[in-house]
Design an enzyme around this catalytic site. Structure first.
Site, PDB file in Angstrom:
ATOM      1  N   CYS A 142       0.839  -1.200   0.000  1.00 15.53           N
ATOM      2  CA  CYS A 142       0.000   0.000   0.000  1.00 15.53           C
ATOM      3  C   CYS A 142       0.873   1.249   0.000  1.00 15.53           C
ATOM      4  O   CYS A 142       0.601   2.214  -0.723  1.00 15.53           O
ATOM      5  CB  CYS A 142      -0.941  -0.016   1.199  1.00 15.53           C
ATOM      6  SG  CYS A 142      -2.103   1.379   1.209  1.00 15.53           S
ATOM      7  N   GLU A 212      -4.077  -4.768  -4.158  1.00 19.19           N
ATOM      8  CA  GLU A 212      -4.073  -3.386  -4.627  1.00 19.19           C
ATOM      9  C   GLU A 212      -4.714  -3.287  -6.011  1.00 19.19           C
ATOM     10  O   GLU A 212      -5.500  -2.382  -6.282  1.00 19.19           O
ATOM     11  CB  GLU A 212      -2.642  -2.831  -4.642  1.00 19.19           C
ATOM     12  CG  GLU A 212      -2.084  -2.522  -3.271  1.00 19.19           C
ATOM     13  CD  GLU A 212      -2.840  -1.396  -2.585  1.00 19.19           C
ATOM     14  OE1 GLU A 212      -3.259  -0.432  -3.270  1.00 19.19           O
ATOM     15  OE2 GLU A 212      -3.026  -1.468  -1.357  1.00 19.19           O
TER      16      GLU A 212
END
Length: 227
Positions: A142, A212
């Site tokens: 992230c 993601e």
């Protein structure tokens, strides 16, 4: 090898197998729609709403990683990053929400979508049940992917001021410096790990990198629970 990493560093070895995932993220129509302005407002609103839900648990995961850190300096760093999630990123959302026709009550009433729930549950489980290295590896994509996405999109720009504001927040020097702190720690930690610990950390890194891509894709599809 990733350009941010030294060829012999642990971070470079972590990044290598996720390069195809990162390439797929940059090519996703959600991101190309941000930069050419064609992204549906409703998809971006879905993303922002889900990202607020995500960040609330990401901050918790960072706090768990902080508690397991081997030194006080590292505990302080991750604790500060957890606080910055609230101060900086949720502040950005508070500016974007009105422009998207959302308010905090509407956001709180928005169900947490399946991918958001799966991703945050995975992060919290890895941080809570795993070692410090596993937790770090789980939260690292992230940080790192968003910094790389932000830098790439900053070069492209966007005709939509809302999308440009989002790009600026992740493509700027301040966020890059935060990510550099974490990568420096990552490269100090890697050589200290035994084979099994290193493999477990690597596995988490590869899974959350895929999440993601899935998070952007879910927003693009405005994902809902199927039942």
């Amino acid at each position: 090898m990733h350009p941010d990493a030294h060829p012999q560093s642990w971070s470079s070895r972590l990044w290598e197998p996720i390069e195809p995932t990162f390439t797929a993220i940059l090519a996703h129509p959600f991101l190309s729609g941000l930069t050419d302005g064609s992204l549906d407002d409703a998809a971006f609103a879905h993303y922002v709403a889900q990202d607020v839900h995500y960040l609330r648990d990401y901050a918790r995961a960072l706090a768990i990683v902080a508690a397991k850190a081997p030194t006080l300096a590292e505990t302080a760093m991750f604790s500060r990053h957890a606080a910055e999630v609230f101060d900086v990123e949720l502040g950005l959302h508070s500016e974007l929400l009105p422009e998207l026709g959302l308010d905090i009550e509407a956001l709180n009433a928005t169900p947490i979508a399946p991918t958001t729930r799966a991703y945050t549950s995975y992060l919290l489980a890895a941080a809570y049940s795993g070692t410090f290295a596993e937790g770090l590896a789980a939260v690292l994509p992230c940080y790192w992917i968003y910094a790389r996405v932000g830098a790439a999109l900053l070069e492209r720009g966007s005709p939509d001021r809302r999308y440009q504001r989002w790009i600026d927040s992740y493509g700027g020097d301040e966020f890059a410096a935060t990510v550099a702190e974490v990568l420096e720690l990552t490269d100090r930690l890697g050589p200290t790990l035994g084979g099994a610990d290193e493999a477990a950390a690597r596995a988490h890194f590869e899974v959350t990198a895929k999440y993601e891509w899935m998070f952007f894709d879910a927003a693009y599809r405005r994902e809902q629970w199927p039942i």
